[in-house]
Design a protein around this motif. Structure first.
Motif, PDB file in Angstrom:
ATOM      1  N   UNK A 166       0.838  -1.195   0.000  1.00 15.46           N
ATOM      2  CA  UNK A 166       0.000   0.000   0.000  1.00 15.46           C
ATOM      3  C   UNK A 166       0.878   1.252   0.000  1.00 15.46           C
ATOM      4  N   UNK A 167       0.252   2.401  -0.148  1.00 16.16           N
ATOM      5  CA  UNK A 167       0.978   3.668  -0.274  1.00 16.16           C
ATOM      6  C   UNK A 167       1.284   4.241   1.107  1.00 16.16           C
ATOM      7  N   UNK A 168       2.573   4.531   1.343  1.00 20.24           N
ATOM      8  CA  UNK A 168       3.007   5.115   2.616  1.00 20.24           C
ATOM      9  C   UNK A 168       3.214   6.621   2.523  1.00 20.24           C
ATOM     10  N   UNK A 169       3.142   7.155   1.300  1.00 19.57           N
ATOM     11  CA  UNK A 169       3.350   8.595   1.136  1.00 19.57           C
ATOM     12  C   UNK A 169       3.447   8.982  -0.324  1.00 19.57           C
ATOM     13  N   UNK A 170       3.790  10.239  -0.544  1.00 17.30           N
ATOM     14  CA  UNK A 170       3.851  10.779  -1.905  1.00 17.30           C
ATOM     15  C   UNK A 170       5.231  11.376  -2.167  1.00 17.30           C
ATOM     16  N   UNK A 171       5.831  10.977  -3.275  1.00 19.63           N
ATOM     17  CA  UNK A 171       7.114  11.525  -3.705  1.00 19.63           C
ATOM     18  C   UNK A 171       6.833  12.595  -4.756  1.00 19.63           C
ATOM     19  N   UNK A 172       6.837  13.836  -4.318  1.00 16.12           N
ATOM     20  CA  UNK A 172       6.463  14.958  -5.176  1.00 16.12           C
ATOM     21  C   UNK A 172       7.726  15.728  -5.563  1.00 16.12           C
ATOM     22  N   UNK A 173       7.873  16.025  -6.849  1.00 10.58           N
ATOM     23  CA  UNK A 173       9.034  16.769  -7.321  1.00 10.58           C
ATOM     24  C   UNK A 173       8.607  17.829  -8.326  1.00 10.58           C
ATOM     25  N   UNK A 174       9.477  18.810  -8.516  1.00 14.10           N
ATOM     26  CA  UNK A 174       9.207  19.879  -9.484  1.00 14.10           C
ATOM     27  C   UNK A 174      10.515  20.320 -10.122  1.00 14.10           C
ATOM     28  N   UNK A 175      10.451  20.584 -11.407  1.00 12.59           N
ATOM     29  CA  UNK A 175      11.604  21.102 -12.138  1.00 12.59           C
ATOM     30  C   UNK A 175      11.203  22.382 -12.864  1.00 12.59           C
ATOM     31  N   UNK A 176      12.084  23.375 -12.774  1.00 10.27           N
ATOM     32  CA  UNK A 176      11.815  24.666 -13.419  1.00 10.27           C
ATOM     33  C   UNK A 176      12.881  24.942 -14.472  1.00 10.27           C
ATOM     34  N   UNK A 177      12.444  25.478 -15.598  1.00  9.28           N
ATOM     35  CA  UNK A 177      13.330  25.683 -16.743  1.00  9.28           C
ATOM     36  C   UNK A 177      13.386  27.149 -17.157  1.00  9.28           C
ATOM     37  N   UNK A 178      14.564  27.562 -17.619  1.00 10.56           N
ATOM     38  CA  UNK A 178      14.726  28.797 -18.380  1.00 10.56           C
ATOM     39  C   UNK A 178      15.071  28.371 -19.794  1.00 10.56           C
ATOM     40  N   UNK A 179      14.116  28.477 -20.691  1.00 14.68           N
ATOM     41  CA  UNK A 179      14.290  27.889 -22.019  1.00 14.68           C
ATOM     42  C   UNK A 179      14.333  26.376 -21.898  1.00 14.68           C
ATOM     43  N   UNK A 180      15.369  25.775 -22.414  1.00 16.37           N
ATOM     44  CA  UNK A 180      15.522  24.320 -22.324  1.00 16.37           C
ATOM     45  C   UNK A 180      16.393  23.891 -21.149  1.00 16.37           C
ATOM     46  N   UNK A 181      16.873  24.852 -20.372  1.00 14.27           N
ATOM     47  CA  UNK A 181      17.794  24.547 -19.281  1.00 14.27           C
ATOM     48  C   UNK A 181      17.052  24.417 -17.957  1.00 14.27           C
ATOM     49  N   UNK A 182      17.233  23.278 -17.303  1.00 13.58           N
ATOM     50  CA  UNK A 182      16.645  23.068 -15.980  1.00 13.58           C
ATOM     51  C   UNK A 182      17.516  23.789 -14.950  1.00 13.58           C
ATOM     52  N   UNK A 183      16.930  24.761 -14.246  1.00 12.20           N
ATOM     53  CA  UNK A 183      17.715  25.576 -13.322  1.00 12.20           C
ATOM     54  C   UNK A 183      17.353  25.324 -11.854  1.00 12.20           C
TER      55      UNK A 183
END
Length: 336
Positions: A240-257
């Motif tokens: 069963x699920x014990x939690x949530x693995x939440x992530x976020x990525x932000x980009x300037x153009x094609x570059x992940x910053x």
């Protein structure tokens, strides 16, 4: 300083207790709708003895007590706290709210932010959204660390925490106790949301560094337990699920910053996972900060909301974020 707390849940109670125990603040009112609290003495509810202020379910408390500041601890969302903020401001009170979306609402809620800023300026008061995260670990602390860099190219930060102390509502929003299939369905329906605040943290960081973010990608994955886990409000069987693995990525153009990670689960230690807060900054110099175990979410949110009270009261009018104001510091650490 005369303070009203709006919301008497775990966070509101902690903030009220701090105000009562301080030497330079006075709790003049508490607003809450819980019938178990209404009419009862705040001090007695907090185990401090009779204080002389009773919990009320009427917003008239603000008009009647004329506070310098109202702390709003009722909801995570702008749509819910906006009417409360509006009422407090129109009664000439400064506002601190721990609503996550209020940590940096300028991009996610531009019209509401413009209105709140204009209203605050008109009435000569300040509005601030803060908390441990968003509000500190994955934004304000990161911004502070960039102060020793000439140039920053990328930021990676992680907050790995234990959900075990939290109640039923938090478990439901994180999907704890669901099956993997129920988790996916909950994501589609919006019942499972993971962490609230990644867009706000990213926007605060990017504004501070002068980055124009062109895209934000968020991902929520279930943390499947291999062992039995239990808290007072939820039981999780293996699979069963014990939690949530939440992530976020932000980009300037094609570059992940910017990369932000926030895996939240109950009893992570049962599978060898250590909690902690981690910040990596890459630029002309590289910074690697590790805080173990995690900064405790509940206690830290109560503390930072309390510590920002005199700063907000003394600030210039308007809608502010943590990056606009002086560095937070402990205000209840007087030495005897």
């Amino acid at each position: 300083m005369r303070i009203v707390t709006w919301g008497f849940g775990a966070m509101g109670r902690g903030i009220a207790k701090n105000v009562i125990e301080s030497k330079f603040m006075k709790l003049v009112g508490v607003i809450d709708k819980n019938p178990e609290f209404i009419g009862k003495d705040v001090g007695e509810l907090l185990g401090l003895g009779k204080y002389g202020v009773r919990v009320r379910d009427s917003i008239d408390v603000i008009e009647e007590t004329n506070p310098d500041l109202v702390v709003i601890a009722t909801s995570s969302f702008v749509r819910d706290v906006l009417p409360q903020i509006e009422y407090a401001v129109k009664n000439h009170a400064n506002v601190i709210t721990i609503a996550e979306e209020m940590a940096f609402p300028f991009d996610s809620h531009p019209e509401e932010s413009l209105y709140m800023d204009s209203l605050a300026r008109r009435y000569g008061v300040t509005i601030l959204g803060t908390g441990v995260n968003p509000g500190f670990v994955l934004d304000t602390l990161i911004i502070s660390l960039t102060g020793v860099c000439t140039k920053v190219n990328k930021i990676i930060a992680k907050r790995i925490n234990d959900l075990s102390p939290f109640g039923k509502t938090v478990m439901e929003t994180q999907g704890v106790g669901t099956t993997p299939e129920q988790f996916e369905e909950g994501l589609k329906k919006g019942n499972i949301v993971g962490h609230i605040g990644f867009p706000q943290s990213i926007a605060m960081i990017s504004r501070a560094l002068g980055w124009s973010i062109t895209k934000i990608e968020e991902e929520r994955k279930p943390i499947i337990s291999n062992v039995y886990r239990e808290t007072p409000v939820v039981k999780v069987q293996p699979g069963m699920v014990a939690g949530c693995n939440h992530s976020a990525k932000a980009y300037v153009g094609d570059k992940c910053v910017i990369e932000l990670y926030h895996p939240q689960q109950i009893h992570p230690q049962l599978e060898g996972v250590e909690t902690g807060d981690y910040i990596e900054i890459y630029g002309d110099i590289n910074i690697n900060l590790s805080i173990k175990p995690e900064i405790p979410g509940g206690k830290a949110t109560i503390a930072i909301a309390t510590n920002m009270i005199p700063i907000v009261i003394g600030a210039q009018p308007g809608l502010k974020c943590m990056a606009d104001l002086p560095v937070p510091r402990s205000i209840l650490s007087q030495m005897e």
